[in-house]
Design a protein around this motif. Structure first.
Motif, PDB file in Angstrom:
ATOM      1  N   MET A 128      35.470  57.183  40.020  1.00  0.00           N
ATOM      2  CA  MET A 128      36.712  56.807  40.699  1.00  0.00           C
ATOM      3  C   MET A 128      36.593  55.518  41.503  1.00  0.00           C
ATOM      4  N   TYR A 129      35.397  54.930  41.516  1.00  0.00           N
ATOM      5  CA  TYR A 129      35.185  53.699  42.275  1.00  0.00           C
ATOM      6  C   TYR A 129      35.324  52.483  41.358  1.00  0.00           C
ATOM      7  N   PRO A 130      35.976  51.392  41.821  1.00  0.00           N
ATOM      8  CA  PRO A 130      36.607  51.218  43.125  1.00  0.00           C
ATOM      9  C   PRO A 130      38.016  51.801  43.149  1.00  0.00           C
ATOM     10  N   PRO A 131      38.434  52.368  44.277  1.00  0.00           N
ATOM     11  CA  PRO A 131      39.770  52.953  44.353  1.00  0.00           C
ATOM     12  C   PRO A 131      40.851  51.891  44.519  1.00  0.00           C
ATOM     13  N   THR A 132      42.059  52.244  44.143  1.00  0.00           N
ATOM     14  CA  THR A 132      43.241  51.427  44.410  1.00  0.00           C
ATOM     15  C   THR A 132      44.344  52.380  44.876  1.00  0.00           C
ATOM     16  N   GLU A 133      45.383  51.835  45.461  1.00  0.00           N
ATOM     17  CA  GLU A 133      46.487  52.685  45.890  1.00  0.00           C
ATOM     18  C   GLU A 133      47.103  53.426  44.708  1.00  0.00           C
ATOM     19  N   GLN A 134      47.236  52.742  43.566  1.00  0.00           N
ATOM     20  CA  GLN A 134      47.834  53.388  42.401  1.00  0.00           C
ATOM     21  C   GLN A 134      46.932  54.496  41.866  1.00  0.00           C
TER      22      GLN A 134
END
Length: 240
Positions: A128-134
């Motif tokens: 899941m890295y790097p995360p984003t708002e979407q």
């Protein structure tokens, strides 16, 4: 006449993914089955699927379906029979200093900031890295499910959030993230213990924890809750 959701299971369509790297066990390949994304999902159907080992990620309902491996065992806590052990009682006692709030499951900057920091400091090597708002919205939120954020605050500072889905018979733990600076308070454990309390308060039977994978260190924590229901051979088996 309303259709029995048990009968509806027989008519559902599922799709299997190609073989991919297993998220839990090194050097293993995995296959996942997903419910037809065009299917309209009701709470009754979601509950029934959860009772047969399925989980939610965003709008998708899935379950591991590996041909030569059954390491992922769905587990749930029968809350009416659960009694905290000494370590869990100590965790609850330490956590009394924090304010607990059951909040609407919706995007906010403060929740996303905590999620982003948690992944950056604890799971920078994960899928899941790097995360984003979407990515946060696509992973945790869904318009068709009844969800809550079980949040913990140190005064007005958000320090942990457990995203949970409300089923007909219980609570399903989707994901928990927390401030790494508060690791000594075992916030992941505290979140599960509060889920149990919430389920009891609402006269529910279970807290669904997802998959226990015996040889995966990061998933072993689920085995500390006893008694524990394990979905083995298409039926729930109680471990005491």
């Amino acid at each position: 006449m309303q259709q029995d959701p048990n009968d509806e299971l027989l008519k559902l369509t599922f799709y299997a993914t190609p073989s991919h790297r297993c998220s839990y066990l090194e050097d293993q390949q995995a296959t996942t089955v997903f419910l037809d994304p065009e299917k309209i999902i009701t709470q009754k159907l979601y509950t029934r699927l959860s009772e047969t080992g399925f989980r939610r990620s965003g709008n998708h309902i899935y379950r591991p379906h590996c041909e030569n491996c059954q390491a992922c065992v769905p587990v749930r806590i029968p809350v009416k029979r659960f009694q905290p052990n000494r370590t869990q009682r100590r965790c609850l006692k330490k956590g009394e200093k924090f304010e607990f709030r059951a909040e609407a499951a919706e995007f906010s900057e403060k929740h996303y900031a905590l999620y982003e920091r948690y992944l950056r400091e604890r799971h920078a090597d994960g899928d899941m890295y790097p995360p984003t708002e979407q990515q946060y919205k696509d992973f945790l939120l869904s318009p068709w499910v009844s969800s809550k954020f079980l949040s913990f605050y140190d005064e007005e500072k958000l320090i942990a959030c457990a995203v949970v889905d409300i089923l007909d018979s219980g609570i399903s733990a989707v994901y928990t993230y927390f401030d790494p600076d508060y690791s000594s308070y075992s916030l992941g454990r505290l979140a599960i213990l509060r889920m149990i309390e919430e389920a009891r308060k609402d006269s529910m039977d279970y807290v669904y924890l997802g998959y226990l994978v015996k040889d995966c260190q990061k998933m072993k924590y689920k085995s500390e809750y006893r008694p524990l229901d394990c979905f083995i051979g298409n039926r729930w088996v109680l471990l005491t």
